[in-house]
Design a protein around this motif. Structure first.
Motif, PDB file in Angstrom:
ATOM      1  N   GLU A  11       3.638  22.670  17.610  1.00 40.34           N
ATOM      2  CA  GLU A  11       4.602  21.616  17.913  1.00 40.34           C
ATOM      3  C   GLU A  11       4.826  21.650  19.410  1.00 40.34           C
ATOM      4  O   GLU A  11       5.177  22.691  19.982  1.00 40.34           O
ATOM      5  CB  GLU A  11       5.913  21.848  17.179  1.00 40.34           C
ATOM      6  N   ILE A  12       4.596  20.513  20.034  1.00 39.87           N
ATOM      7  CA  ILE A  12       4.731  20.410  21.481  1.00 39.87           C
ATOM      8  C   ILE A  12       5.663  19.250  21.799  1.00 39.87           C
ATOM      9  O   ILE A  12       5.334  18.093  21.539  1.00 39.87           O
ATOM     10  CB  ILE A  12       3.365  20.183  22.158  1.00 39.87           C
ATOM     11  N   ALA A  13       6.851  19.562  22.284  1.00 44.92           N
ATOM     12  CA  ALA A  13       7.843  18.545  22.641  1.00 44.92           C
ATOM     13  C   ALA A  13       8.102  17.568  21.500  1.00 44.92           C
ATOM     14  O   ALA A  13       8.167  16.364  21.696  1.00 44.92           O
ATOM     15  CB  ALA A  13       7.412  17.806  23.901  1.00 44.92           C
ATOM     16  N   GLY A  14       8.213  18.098  20.279  1.00 46.77           N
ATOM     17  CA  GLY A  14       8.517  17.264  19.123  1.00 46.77           C
ATOM     18  C   GLY A  14       7.317  16.583  18.485  1.00 46.77           C
ATOM     19  O   GLY A  14       7.455  15.906  17.476  1.00 46.77           O
ATOM     20  N   ASP A  15       6.140  16.758  19.062  1.00 47.64           N
ATOM     21  CA  ASP A  15       4.913  16.201  18.496  1.00 47.64           C
ATOM     22  C   ASP A  15       4.088  17.342  17.914  1.00 47.64           C
ATOM     23  O   ASP A  15       4.161  18.482  18.388  1.00 47.64           O
ATOM     24  CB  ASP A  15       4.089  15.471  19.565  1.00 47.64           C
ATOM     25  N   TYR A  16       3.282  17.021  16.895  1.00 53.06           N
ATOM     26  CA  TYR A  16       2.472  18.034  16.238  1.00 53.06           C
ATOM     27  C   TYR A  16       1.000  17.801  16.538  1.00 53.06           C
ATOM     28  O   TYR A  16       0.535  16.669  16.584  1.00 53.06           O
ATOM     29  CB  TYR A  16       2.694  17.996  14.718  1.00 53.06           C
TER      30      TYR A  16
END
Length: 86
Positions: A11-16
């Motif tokens: 998970e990167i800044a709310g994105d997967y």
């Protein structure tokens, strides 16, 4: 369910994203972006006996009707199959 490629969910800044590691880096140029639901399916895959078990588990976690969820799970698994991931 058997995952054939080495991919790590992050998970990167709310994105997967699924990020290739090991030999999979050579086969795949880049990462795979996922929705929150797809990321949850990915987390459940190693322990799931099959699509029906995935649907049953997700029905407990998400407010969605069974036919919609079955279609979504089937479509996601088909995409993974086309990419040689499952």
């Amino acid at each position: 369910m058997q995952i054939k490629k080495q991919l790590v969910l992050r998970e990167i800044a709310g994105d997967y994203a699924l990020i290739p590691i090991g030999d999979t880096i050579i086969e795949n140029n880049g990462l795979f972006s996922l929705t929150e639901t797809a990321a949850r399916i990915w987390e459940l895959l190693p322990q799931a006996a099959g699509p029906e078990e995935l649907v049953d588990t997700l029905l407990e976690e998400y407010e969605v009707d069974r036919p919609t969820l079955e279609a979504d799970v089937t479509a996601f698994l088909a995409q993974l199959g086309e990419l040689g991931i499952l």
